[in-house]
Design an enzyme around this catalytic site. Structure first.
Site, PDB file in Angstrom:
ATOM      1  N   HIS A   1       0.839  -1.212   0.000  1.00  0.00           N
ATOM      2  CA  HIS A   1       0.000   0.000   0.000  1.00  0.00           C
ATOM      3  C   HIS A   1       0.867   1.253   0.000  1.00  0.00           C
ATOM      4  O   HIS A   1       0.448   2.295   0.489  1.00  0.00           O
ATOM      5  CB  HIS A   1      -0.957   0.027   1.204  1.00  0.00           C
ATOM      6  CG  HIS A   1      -1.712  -1.249   1.398  1.00  0.00           C
ATOM      7  ND1 HIS A   1      -2.983  -1.442   0.896  1.00  0.00           N
ATOM      8  CD2 HIS A   1      -1.366  -2.404   2.017  1.00  0.00           C
ATOM      9  CE1 HIS A   1      -3.378  -2.665   1.217  1.00  0.00           C
ATOM     10  NE2 HIS A   1      -2.416  -3.272   1.880  1.00  0.00           N
TER      11      HIS A   1
ATOM     12  N   LYS B   1      17.538  20.734 -11.596  1.00  0.00           N
ATOM     13  CA  LYS B   1      16.788  19.508 -11.885  1.00  0.00           C
ATOM     14  C   LYS B   1      17.638  18.401 -12.488  1.00  0.00           C
ATOM     15  O   LYS B   1      18.590  18.625 -13.217  1.00  0.00           O
ATOM     16  CB  LYS B   1      15.618  19.827 -12.836  1.00  0.00           C
ATOM     17  CG  LYS B   1      14.490  20.602 -12.198  1.00  0.00           C
ATOM     18  CD  LYS B   1      13.914  19.946 -10.940  1.00  0.00           C
ATOM     19  CE  LYS B   1      13.038  18.760 -11.250  1.00  0.00           C
ATOM     20  NZ  LYS B   1      11.820  19.141 -11.986  1.00  0.00           N
TER      21      LYS B   1
ATOM     22  N   GLU C   1      10.237   7.875 -17.270  1.00  0.00           N
ATOM     23  CA  GLU C   1       8.884   8.394 -17.506  1.00  0.00           C
ATOM     24  C   GLU C   1       8.386   7.997 -18.893  1.00  0.00           C
ATOM     25  O   GLU C   1       7.208   7.692 -19.085  1.00  0.00           O
ATOM     26  CB  GLU C   1       8.867   9.907 -17.330  1.00  0.00           C
ATOM     27  CG  GLU C   1       9.148  10.314 -15.884  1.00  0.00           C
ATOM     28  CD  GLU C   1       9.502  11.783 -15.767  1.00  0.00           C
ATOM     29  OE1 GLU C   1       8.584  12.601 -15.774  1.00  0.00           O
ATOM     30  OE2 GLU C   1      10.694  12.107 -15.681  1.00  0.00           O
TER      31      GLU C   1
END
Ligand code: ARG
Length: 462
Positions: free
Chosen positions: A163, A290, A297
């Site tokens: 979970h 970044k 992705e």
């Protein structure tokens, strides 16, 4: 067939029409931009067909040789960059036009007893068989990268999640290998899809079977098929093998997506478990700090596209009457798109995994003592307490630690003894994650010896 048409294009049909097709029809009908890549297989199957026609006594040996040598020269020309012209409807027309230039009159005999219907089914199956071999090799590279990382992190401990909540400690190798086995199942699915493709349709003609006794067993052996299609109507309309391969690729894309999702999450500053190499990180045009996991992705994103290809193909087949229908021309769009997407992805995933660093410090730091709650309960069970009572006693300890705002390791022994009289001083060792994993030497568990055995098993599969 095979004549230069009045309009200048080389056509495989047209004799029965007074005028040529409308440009709008030609535009929608043309598939050469998609199916050009079938050419090596179209040539291979045509050479086999020429040999078969000679065996059947339809072609003289000299004509068969002239056709085969002509096809070899056509292959050289296409490999050398010869491009189709606007009037080449599909790859079969393109190859046939060049063959007429190379072989002259005998070229006009090649299409005897065959149709583009059995031809395209055969070529697409050969292409699919070849694609499986290529994809399988690339999947193995991802598996190798996973195994390479796992070998270095047998002793690294990290939280496993259920979970997405901290559940129990595991070795990082165990987590890494949890992504190895789905890929192994994908390889089995790919092999099954290859076997589904390895059925020879050639000899089926347009739909009723060839009227010339071409020995199909020779064709099968020459082209490397495993079996011969048993029904010509089925053979020209059967694209189950495309669906099988697309399903295998969909599952593969799904597994790459799940691996990517783990790595994206674990690569975030909040987790900091993994760090992607410079070679597999991208920057931002605006934010100088970044370090983005774009490859991961895109792996997540491409999985969706491949699923779309599967859905498109199955929807195409579903409503078709038996035999060949032109809708089937769309099969290659889906098939090639999915194979291309996955083929682009696999090396990027392999590279990302092979070059990432796992921070043992960060993963160890994420292990809180409450993750050993099950181990505390198991400790009581070993002292013959029922699991039900143990669970309740440990629950009380977890609550107490939470209320005091401390780790369970910081609770006094008195608290343990109050929770259950069977707790003794040696219970503190049970709160160490190393102890927790050491208890799990069951096959497939995260115990050090079990993971080592798992790793060895994985390595033998490569
Ligand atoms: N380009 C067609 C395809 O990809 C080849 C078969 C065409 N057959 C026909 N009878 N028009 O499916």
């Amino acid at each position: 067939m095979g004549a230069e048409g009045a309009e200048g294009g080389h056509k495989l049909w047209g004799g029965r029409f007074a005028g040529g097709p409308a440009p709008e029809l030609e535009a929608v009908n043309r598939s050469i931009t998609v199916d050009l890549r079938l050419w090596p297989f179209d040539i291979a199957l045509s050479k086999a067909w020429a040999a078969g026609l000679a065996e059947a006594g339809v072609l003289t040996a000299a004509d068969a040789v002239a056709i085969q040598q002509g096809l070899d020269r056509v292959a050289k020309r296409i490999a050398g960059g010869e491009a189709p012209i606007a009037s080449d409807e599909d790859v079969h027309t393109f190859v046939d036009r060049l063959l007429h230039q190379e072989a002259g009159e005998p070229a006009g005999r090649l299409h005897t007893g065959r149709s583009r219907n059995d031809q395209v089914a055969t070529g697409t199956r050969l292409w699919a068989m070849d694609a499986v071999a290529r994809v399988d090799g690339m999947v193995r590279e991802v598996q190798r990268a996973i195994v390479g990382q796992a070998e270095q992190h047998l002793g690294t401990l990290m939280p496993a999640y259920t979970h997405l909540q901290r559940a129990q400690p595991v070795s990082a190798a165990h987590w890494l290998l949890s992504h190895f086995w789905p890929l192994e199942r994908d390889r089995v699915r790919l092999a099954n899809a290859r076997s589904a493709a390895a059925v020879l349709p050639l000899g089926s003609g347009a739909i009723a079977g060839s009227a010339f006794p071409v020995p199909r067993e020779s064709l099968r052996a020459a082209l490397g098929f495993e079996r011969i299609s048993p029904n010509s109507i089925d053979a020209v309309g059967d694209r189950d093998f495309v669906a099988d391969l697309l399903y295998a690729l969909t599952m593969l894309g799904t597994h790459l997506s799940r691996l990517a999702e783990d790595l994206i999450l674990f690569g975030s500053s909040e987790f900091g478990f993994v760090r992607f190499s410079d070679a597999f990180s991208t920057g931002s045009s605006m934010m100088p700090q970044k370090r983005n996991p774009d490859a991961m992705e895109l792996a997540r994103g491409a999985g969706a596209r491949v699923l779309g290809d599967l859905v498109a193909l199955v929807a195409t087949i579903k409503g078709l009457p038996s035999g060949y229908n032109k809708d089937l021309q769309e099969d290659k769009r889906s098939l090639f798109d999915a194979v291309d997407a996955i083929s682009l992805l696999l090396p990027a995933v392999a590279g990302s995994v092979a070059t990432l660093t796992i921070s043992a410090e960060r993963t160890r730091g994420a292990l809180s003592s409450s993750m050993m709650a099950t181990d505390l309960a198991d400790y009581l069970v070993r002292k013959r307490v029922t699991f039900r009572d143990s669970h309740a006693a440990v629950g009380r300890l977890v609550r107490e630690a939470e209320e005091r705002g401390v780790e369970m390791t910081e609770l006094p022994l008195a608290s343990f003894e109050a929770a259950h009289p069977e707790f003794g001083p040696e219970v503190m060792a049970e709160l160490r994650p190393e102890t927790s994993v050491s208890h799990r030497e069951i096959d497939g568990g995260t115990g050090p010896a079990a993971v080592l055995a798992q790793l060895e098993r994985a390595k033998t599969l490569l």
